[in-house]
Design an enzyme around this catalytic site. Structure first.
Site, PDB file in Angstrom:
ATOM      1  N   GLY A  48       0.831  -1.198   0.000  1.00  0.00           N
ATOM      2  CA  GLY A  48       0.000   0.000   0.000  1.00  0.00           C
ATOM      3  C   GLY A  48       0.862   1.243   0.000  1.00  0.00           C
ATOM      4  N   GLN A  53       3.339   9.940   0.873  1.00  0.00           N
ATOM      5  CA  GLN A  53       4.564   9.178   1.118  1.00  0.00           C
ATOM      6  C   GLN A  53       5.601   9.406   0.030  1.00  0.00           C
ATOM      7  OE1 GLN A  53       2.450   5.244   2.049  1.00  0.00           O
ATOM      8  NE2 GLN A  53       4.335   5.092   3.236  1.00  0.00           N
ATOM      9  N   CYS A  90       5.634  -0.183   7.591  1.00  0.00           N
ATOM     10  CA  CYS A  90       5.328   0.991   6.770  1.00  0.00           C
ATOM     11  C   CYS A  90       6.552   1.312   5.926  1.00  0.00           C
ATOM     12  CB  CYS A  90       4.984   2.171   7.678  1.00  0.00           C
ATOM     13  SG  CYS A  90       4.620   3.675   6.771  1.00  0.00           S
ATOM     14  N   HIS A 132      -4.737   1.847   6.993  1.00  0.00           N
ATOM     15  CA  HIS A 132      -3.370   2.340   7.235  1.00  0.00           C
ATOM     16  C   HIS A 132      -3.067   3.506   6.280  1.00  0.00           C
ATOM     17  CE1 HIS A 132       1.160   1.457   7.747  1.00  0.00           C
ATOM     18  NE2 HIS A 132       1.111   2.283   6.723  1.00  0.00           N
ATOM     19  N   HIS A 136      -2.399   7.734   6.708  1.00  0.00           N
ATOM     20  CA  HIS A 136      -1.330   8.555   6.118  1.00  0.00           C
ATOM     21  C   HIS A 136      -1.883   9.881   5.602  1.00  0.00           C
ATOM     22  CE1 HIS A 136       2.448   6.399   6.101  1.00  0.00           C
ATOM     23  NE2 HIS A 136       1.879   5.296   5.669  1.00  0.00           N
TER      24      HIS A 136
HETATM   25 ZN    ZN Z   1       2.601   3.400   5.831  1.00  0.00          ZN
END
Ligand code: ZN
Length: 167
Positions: A48, A53, A90, A132, A136
């Site tokens: 994911g 990110q 992560c 999750h 973020h």
């Molecule tokens: Zn993550």
């Protein structure tokens, strides 16, 4: 490959704490961004990825578990149910695994790549990954689920690990 690895922002990069903005128009730039996110996720062997990110404050998540591919623009949790505890990692916090309690299933509303509103129920691991990634987009990370003393311990260990890692 190495370039993509560096594209993933790592804790404590401040962008990971910023809230993503809603996408107003699913245009060619957004489609290109989604493709790039999928490439980076695959190369990093992740399941994911959220846009912030890779340094882009847009409300977009991608996920893929056992061939179940998910792209959701402006995702919103309408309802969730159940409770399950599982260890999570992560891509933005390497070598760190934290047990997190989350709902087992969730109904998610959002926009697909065609720009249409979609609503779907997810269960199991993919539901966990989606939750999750939605975290973020709110600037929430897995380390936020730690107690204050666990967080201090994490920071000390993470600093050690980060120094040893190739930059
Ligand atoms: Zn993550």
């Amino acid at each position: 490959m190495e370039k993509d690895r560096r594209d993933i922002r790592k804790f404590p990069d401040p962008i990971l704490r910023e809230k993503a903005e809603f996408v107003e128009d699913v245009n060619g730039d957004i489609i290109a961004l989604i493709k790039r996110m999928e490439d980076i996720m695959h190369r990093a062997k992740g399941i994911g990825l959220a846009a912030n990110q890779i340094g882009i404050r847009k409300s977009i998540i991608v996920a893929e578990v056992d061939g179940d591919k998910v792209v959701i623009i402006n995702p919103l949790i309408l309802e969730s149910y159940g409770e399950d505890r599982m260890e999570e990692g992560c891509l933005s916090i390497p070598n760190t695994y934290i047990e997190i309690t989350r709902p087992t299933g969730a109904v998610i509303k959002g926009i697909n790549e065609e720009g249409n509103e979609v609503q779907r129920e997810y269960g199991g691991l993919i539901a966990r990954v989606i939750q999750h990634e939605i975290d973020h987009l709110q600037g929430t990370l897995i380390v936020d689920y730690l107690s204050p003393s666990e967080f201090i311990k994490f920071q000390m260990e993470y600093e050690k690990i980060s120094k040893g890692e190739d930059k």
